[in-house]
Design a protein around this motif. Sequence first.
Motif, PDB file in Angstrom:
ATOM      1  N   ASP A   9       0.820  -1.205   0.000  1.00  0.00           N
ATOM      2  CA  ASP A   9       0.000   0.000   0.000  1.00  0.00           C
ATOM      3  C   ASP A   9       0.859   1.262   0.000  1.00  0.00           C
ATOM      4  O   ASP A   9       0.450   2.297  -0.526  1.00  0.00           O
ATOM      5  CB  ASP A   9      -0.948   0.005   1.206  1.00  0.00           C
TER       6      ASP A   9
ATOM      7  N   GLN B 134       2.042   1.626  -3.930  1.00  0.00           N
ATOM      8  CA  GLN B 134       1.120   1.508  -5.051  1.00  0.00           C
ATOM      9  C   GLN B 134       1.099   2.771  -5.911  1.00  0.00           C
ATOM     10  O   GLN B 134       0.929   2.699  -7.117  1.00  0.00           O
ATOM     11  CB  GLN B 134      -0.299   1.213  -4.543  1.00  0.00           C
TER      12      GLN B 134
ATOM     13  N   THR C 263       4.962   2.585  -9.522  1.00  0.00           N
ATOM     14  CA  THR C 263       4.478   1.655  -8.516  1.00  0.00           C
ATOM     15  C   THR C 263       5.262   0.355  -8.624  1.00  0.00           C
ATOM     16  O   THR C 263       5.958   0.104  -9.606  1.00  0.00           O
ATOM     17  CB  THR C 263       2.989   1.355  -8.723  1.00  0.00           C
TER      18      THR C 263
END
Length: 323
Positions: free
Chosen positions: A98, A101, A293
């Motif tokens: 997370d 990303q 990412t």
Amino acid sequence: VSPASLSPLIDVRSMTHLHAGLSSETTEKARLELNENPDTLHQDIQQVRDMIVTRPDIGFLRTDDDFILRFLRARKFDQTETFRLLAQYFQFRQQNLDMFQSFKVDDPGIKRALMDGFPGVLETPDQHGRKILILFASNWDQSRNSFTDILRAILLSLEVLIENPELQINGFILIIDWSNFSFKQASKLTPNILKLAIEGLQDSFPARFGGIHFVNQPWYIHAMYTIIKPFLKDKTRKRIFLHGNNLNSLHQLIQPECLPSEFGGTLPPYDMGIWARTLLGPDYNDETEYTLTYDALHIKFVILCEKSHKFMKKKTGILKLKS
């Protein structure tokens, strides 16, 4: 011309590329302090690369010479420690997907953190050529910036800076000014958050930190330091300096000529937006590797590998024709 007779030529060209942009002083510093030997550079890199098969659980998304070299420099060419750091780098990213990303400068959270000066990056290095990063802790507005976004902005900034081979060798200094940092703000620095920062910076990033300096820290920051101390390596603990209000002790380690006036230096006050403008300016290209990412980096790297392979086949064919 046989492939065997071509390899020395290829090695010399690659070696020159790996040392491109380095001053003679920095090259010598790498030899003396980091055990870097130009004659065995490719062998050192390849031996680290060969260890990748021992960790099939980790996706090593980048394994080119330039990339592995920064890890070797961070661990003074100890190949076992280098591979451990390389594995931890990608493992940290896999375990905290997370965070990565939208790992780019125009991500709203990262952009806000950068604009608020997390981190600040001084243009003038210290007397040893180390890049100085600064954090004014009281600028942390918890309604505007999460601690995770600040950590992401710091990691992104380091990704940009570590592209410079001079900084791979000379390293970094971090100064944290705790002036006006409230107890309420400090209470948000939970052990889990602090552990995440330590894992991301100490254990999983190929940067040489020559010193972490606390200035104007209140008593509760001393208490926080006591909490995080067990998570710190001995080497890291020895490089953390708690100066309090005594800027003279800071100046014994970092010359005033390298510091802005906030730290008793001779430079003008630090412009909090200068580093953000550097990253967000018109010449900034958000297609470079460090802005992508985790998944996008993998895709981009596969494409680069394919292009590189085709190029080398073409180049080798040309050399054979010429011979």
